[in-house]
Design an enzyme around this catalytic site. Structure first.
Site, PDB file in Angstrom:
ATOM      1  CG  ASP A   1      -8.860  12.257   6.241  1.00  0.00           C
ATOM      2  OD1 ASP A   1      -9.890  11.569   6.126  1.00  0.00           O
ATOM      3  OD2 ASP A   1      -8.151  12.584   5.277  1.00  0.00           O
TER       4      ASP A   1
ATOM      5  CG  ASP B   1      -5.955   4.492  -1.916  1.00  0.00           C
ATOM      6  OD1 ASP B   1      -7.075   5.015  -2.034  1.00  0.00           O
ATOM      7  OD2 ASP B   1      -5.571   3.925  -0.868  1.00  0.00           O
TER       8      ASP B   1
END
Length: 239
Positions: free
Chosen positions: A8, A129
């Site tokens: 990330d 998500d």
């Protein structure tokens, strides 16, 4: 089953967030070095998320992503703030193997159909998500009225082949994945399900593999030394 080490990005650094909170982040250093390390330890695919791009800054990490792709010899999938055709083209042009859609896939179903027709279902992944079974959007800030499984059915109908399923409550918590939700998603759809959030141990990997889950993204557990990629890659069912 395929294992995806996660990288990330914020401000050209490799970071991990806790439950998607930008205010709770840990920096792990140079992402290009991390990419090379995961390849050295046996990774066959990398999962990269541009967290700055989610907030609209598309240029900050672009050079780092390009450098990672140039230096490693394995496929890379990239997500974060992908909202238009131009961005998809930009990523594919530098060698990204698969592009991950997020919020735009929830808010604009026609866009999903369009990009599948343009690029093929194998090139486009959608990130599903969820919090308490409902789809979250806008960097996990907003919770929609759309159930994750219903969203998955729509994606399958649109021609999507693979999804990344993240249980937000598990992300960065090192408490194991939401196996029940993952198994349901895997059993009730024909999608290739990539588990994300909470994968912490070899036992988690084995449980997912037994259930024929297509893949698992491993992030914080790798960076905190809770699990070793070298050990994971020794598992007979892992590639």
């Amino acid at each position: 089953m395929r294992v995806f080490p996660a990288i990330d990005l914020i401000n050209q650094q490799c970071v991990r967030l806790k439950q998607g909170d930008y205010n709770v982040q840990t920096i792990y250093g140079n992402p290009v070095e991390m990419a090379n390390e995961w390849v050295k330890e046996g990774a066959s695919f990398l999962h990269i998320v541009d967290l700055d791009a989610i907030k609209g800054d598309y240029s900050k990490n672009f050079g780092v992503i390009k450098q990672m792709i140039e230096e490693v010899s394995i496929p890379v999938q990239v997500g974060g703030g992908v909202r238009n055709i131009e961005r998809i083209n930009e990523l594919l042009d530098i060698g990204v193997d698969r592009v991950i859609l997020g919020t735009v896939a929830v808010k604009d179903p026609d866009f999903v159909k369009d990009v599948v027709e343009r690029f093929g279902g194998e090139k486009i992944i959608v990130s599903v998500d969820a919090r308490n079974g409902y789809v979250a959007t806008d960097g996990w800030i907003e919770i929609s009225n759309l159930k994750a499984i219903e969203f998955a059915y729509k994606l399958q109908k649109a021609g999507i082949q693979s999804i990344v399923y993240t249980d937000i409550a598990k992300d960065g918590m090192l408490q194991g994945p939401n196996l029940e939700a993952l198994f349901q998603m895997n059993n009730l759809t024909e999608l290739e399900v990539i588990a994300s959030g909470g994968v912490t141990s070899i036992e988690d990997i084995r449980e997912l593999s037994k259930a024929n889950i297509y893949g698992a993204i491993v992030g914080k557990a790798l960076y905190e030394g809770k699990i070793s990629l070298l050990e994971i890659m020794k598992e007979p069912s892992i590639c």
